[in-house]
Write a protein that holds these residues in place. Structure first.
Motif, mmCIF file in Angstrom:
data_model
loop_
_atom_site.group_PDB
_atom_site.id
_atom_site.type_symbol
_atom_site.label_atom_id
_atom_site.label_comp_id
_atom_site.label_asym_id
_atom_site.label_seq_id
_atom_site.Cartn_x
_atom_site.Cartn_y
_atom_site.Cartn_z
ATOM 1 N N ALA A 105 0.896 -1.302 -0.171
ATOM 2 C CA ALA A 105 0.093 -0.179 -0.180
ATOM 3 C C ALA A 105 0.818 1.801 0.140
ATOM 4 C CB ALA A 105 -1.072 0.237 1.215
ATOM 5 N N ILE A 106 0.748 2.112 -0.655
ATOM 6 C CA ILE A 106 1.137 3.690 -0.782
ATOM 7 C C ILE A 106 0.276 4.715 -0.433
ATOM 8 C CG2 ILE A 106 2.646 5.128 -2.108
ATOM 9 C CD1 ILE A 106 3.598 2.834 -4.077
ATOM 10 N N MET B 71 5.540 7.687 -8.914
ATOM 11 C CA MET B 71 7.571 7.369 -8.402
ATOM 12 C C MET B 71 7.337 5.633 -7.420
ATOM 13 S SD MET B 71 11.096 9.101 -7.338
ATOM 14 C CE MET B 71 9.954 9.243 -5.464
ATOM 15 N N LEU B 72 6.265 6.153 -6.878
ATOM 16 C CA LEU B 72 6.718 4.869 -5.566
ATOM 17 C C LEU B 72 5.270 3.409 -6.329
ATOM 18 C CD1 LEU B 72 6.648 5.848 -2.454
ATOM 19 C CD2 LEU B 72 8.620 5.475 -3.174
ATOM 20 N N VAL C 48 3.526 -1.245 3.854
ATOM 21 C CA VAL C 48 2.572 0.036 4.078
ATOM 22 C C VAL C 48 4.177 0.951 3.797
ATOM 23 C CG1 VAL C 48 1.337 1.402 5.006
ATOM 24 C CG2 VAL C 48 1.136 -0.732 4.942
ATOM 25 N N ILE C 49 3.998 2.008 2.373
ATOM 26 C CA ILE C 49 5.006 2.884 1.778
ATOM 27 C C ILE C 49 4.263 4.061 2.534
ATOM 28 C CG2 ILE C 49 6.856 3.946 0.892
ATOM 29 C CD1 ILE C 49 6.805 0.837 -0.929
ATOM 30 N N THR C 50 4.736 4.916 3.080
ATOM 31 C CA THR C 50 3.950 5.984 3.937
ATOM 32 C C THR C 50 4.937 7.590 2.807
ATOM 33 O OG1 THR C 50 4.480 7.219 5.311
ATOM 34 C CG2 THR C 50 2.156 5.705 5.137
ATOM 35 N N ASP C 51 4.724 8.583 2.631
ATOM 36 C CA ASP C 51 5.401 9.633 1.795
ATOM 37 C C ASP C 51 4.972 10.636 2.234
ATOM 38 O OD1 ASP C 51 5.501 10.819 -0.916
ATOM 39 O OD2 ASP C 51 4.070 9.423 -0.871
ATOM 40 N N LEU D 249 5.098 -4.755 7.514
ATOM 41 C CA LEU D 249 5.892 -2.973 8.113
ATOM 42 C C LEU D 249 5.932 -1.958 7.187
ATOM 43 C CD1 LEU D 249 9.212 -1.851 8.359
ATOM 44 C CD2 LEU D 249 9.254 -2.944 5.834
ATOM 45 N N VAL D 250 6.151 -0.841 8.318
ATOM 46 C CA VAL D 250 5.017 0.550 7.500
ATOM 47 C C VAL D 250 6.540 1.149 7.704
ATOM 48 C CG1 VAL D 250 4.646 3.113 7.825
ATOM 49 C CG2 VAL D 250 2.603 0.614 8.635
#
Length: 404
Positions: free
Chosen positions: A181-182, A208-209, A247-250, A293-294
């Motif tokens: 998830a982004i 990009m991600l 989970v990738i947050t920016d 993992l976040v």
């Protein structure tokens, strides 16, 4: 909320990510969909390959007893094209005209190339000389039944698809791609297609991600763009944690009043780190909640890009039981870089290889929030922390990036 953070080294942060236990899952998929997937089980030959005696040349098949006293005229008793079979034995003085890839008669010992014949008709041919080799690929010459045709833990490529298909294999067991998830946070973000407005920026990190994840081997299942609203961010983040592996947050990971991701990290099951001795992206944060993992990356494009390669790319590759595609080499800084910093700087660079050495060049503007060089960056050069500028021609740790 302003909170003091204790930074750790990049190597320590990478070690913590690398030590996360992964539950590697497999799935069975059609071979037609298996390009660049990773085999989880060996693929074995269902039968000998080739499974019939196959002509390696266009020519004429003859008996061993007739392989002498050339030139010699033979009676042509058949014409065998690829896919056809001459279903009886040859008799002395007989031959069949045969095409490359066709099934050779059982008792034939050699195929004489058509170039070594003359005076050809539908019923006879003059064979002028013999052959050093049989020009027949024998049964099982490539693989024997039960032999491994493709080992496990390797990435299938188009050539591998051909190998599997040649053995009638229609499905393979591969490692399941990690689900990702982004989540981009920031009231300042616009969705591509909206009108530009003062104080606003487009969500360039999202696309990009997504593509970095997919080319690394992950499967993006959720993409969200959220304003700086604490309740909405927490609800969305918990939903992603429940349903996906990573989970990738920016954005929202610093220590400001609206940096809610950082607040959530401090109250989680296992905080791995929330500050790293690196530039750009020192606020990079990682934590585990409910076994997911976040990976909280900086919202600045340069820092987000660098953080992905430092931490996320190797993790996604591990889900397929593969090493990172990033190559670490020793480079030579071939152009000046005068900025100093208290932390190591992962400088976006280009490189060229000459005489076995890697020459590294800083690639334009390297601010954390700059994205002008993301298209042309081919490596990261590590500039050690120092109060003095690094000297030209110094050796630097260099990360050669994939797909560049």
């Amino acid at each position: 909320m302003l909170t003091k953070r204790t930074p750790i080294s990049v190597k320590e942060a990478q070690r913590k990510i690398n030590e996360i236990p992964l539950n590697l899952m497999t799935e069975t998929i059609p071979v037609a969909e298996a390009n660049h997937r990773v085999l989880a089980e060996v693929a074995k030959a269902k039968y000998d390959y080739p499974h019939f005696r196959r002509a390696a040349m266009d020519g004429y098949a003859i008996l061993a007893d007739d392989d002498h006293d050339f030139p010699h005229r033979f009676k042509v008793v058949g014409d065998v094209q690829a896919g056809a079979v001459y279903d009886r034995d040859l008799k002395p003085g007989e031959t069949v005209r045969i095409m490359t890839g066709a099934c050779v008669p059982d008792n034939a010992s050699k195929v004489i190339r058509i170039e070594k014949t003359s005076d050809n008709t539908d019923t006879s041919v003059m064979i002028n000389e013999s052959e050093t080799h049989s020009n027949i690929t024998e049964i099982g010459a490539d693989f024997k039944q039960g032999q491994t045709v493709m080992a496990a833990h390797q990435e299938i490529n188009p050539g591998g698809l051909a190998v599997l298909t040649a053995f009638g294999i229609t499905e393979v067991t591969v490692y399941r791609k990690p689900t990702v998830a982004i989540i981009a946070t920031g009231t300042e973000l616009l969705t591509p297609g909206e009108a530009i407005a003062k104080g606003k920026i487009f969500n360039s990190n999202g696309i990009m991600l997504k593509n970095l994840v997919e080319e690394t081997g992950g499967s993006v299942k959720m993409i969200k763009q959220l304003p700086d609203e604490e309740k909405l961010i927490k609800t969305t983040l918990n939903e992603a944690i429940t349903n996906y592996d990573i989970v990738i947050t920016d954005g929202g990971v610093s220590v400001g009043d609206y940096d809610y991701i950082g607040d959530i990290a401090r109250d989680t099951d296992q905080l791995l780190f929330n500050k790293v001795k690196q530039r750009p992206g020192s606020v990079t944060t990682a934590f585990i909640k409910d076994h997911s993992l976040v990976m909280a990356l900086s919202g600045n494009p340069g820092a987000c890009y660098t953080g992905f390669y430092l931490y996320v790319e190797p993790l996604i590759r591990r889900y397929s039981n593969l090493p990172s595609r990033i190559q670490k080499v020793t480079g030579i800084l071939a152009a000046p870089y005068r900025k100093t910093n208290e932390f190591d700087r992962y400088l976006r660079c280009t490189f060229e290889k000459k005489d076995g050495k890697y020459y590294v060049y800083p690639n334009g503007i390297n601010r954390s929030g700059s994205l002008a060089n993301l298209q042309t960056t081919t490596c990261l050069g590590v500039i050690p922390s120092s109060t003095e500028p690094i000297k030209v021609n110094s050796e630097v740790e260099t990360w050669l990036l994939p797909f560049k």
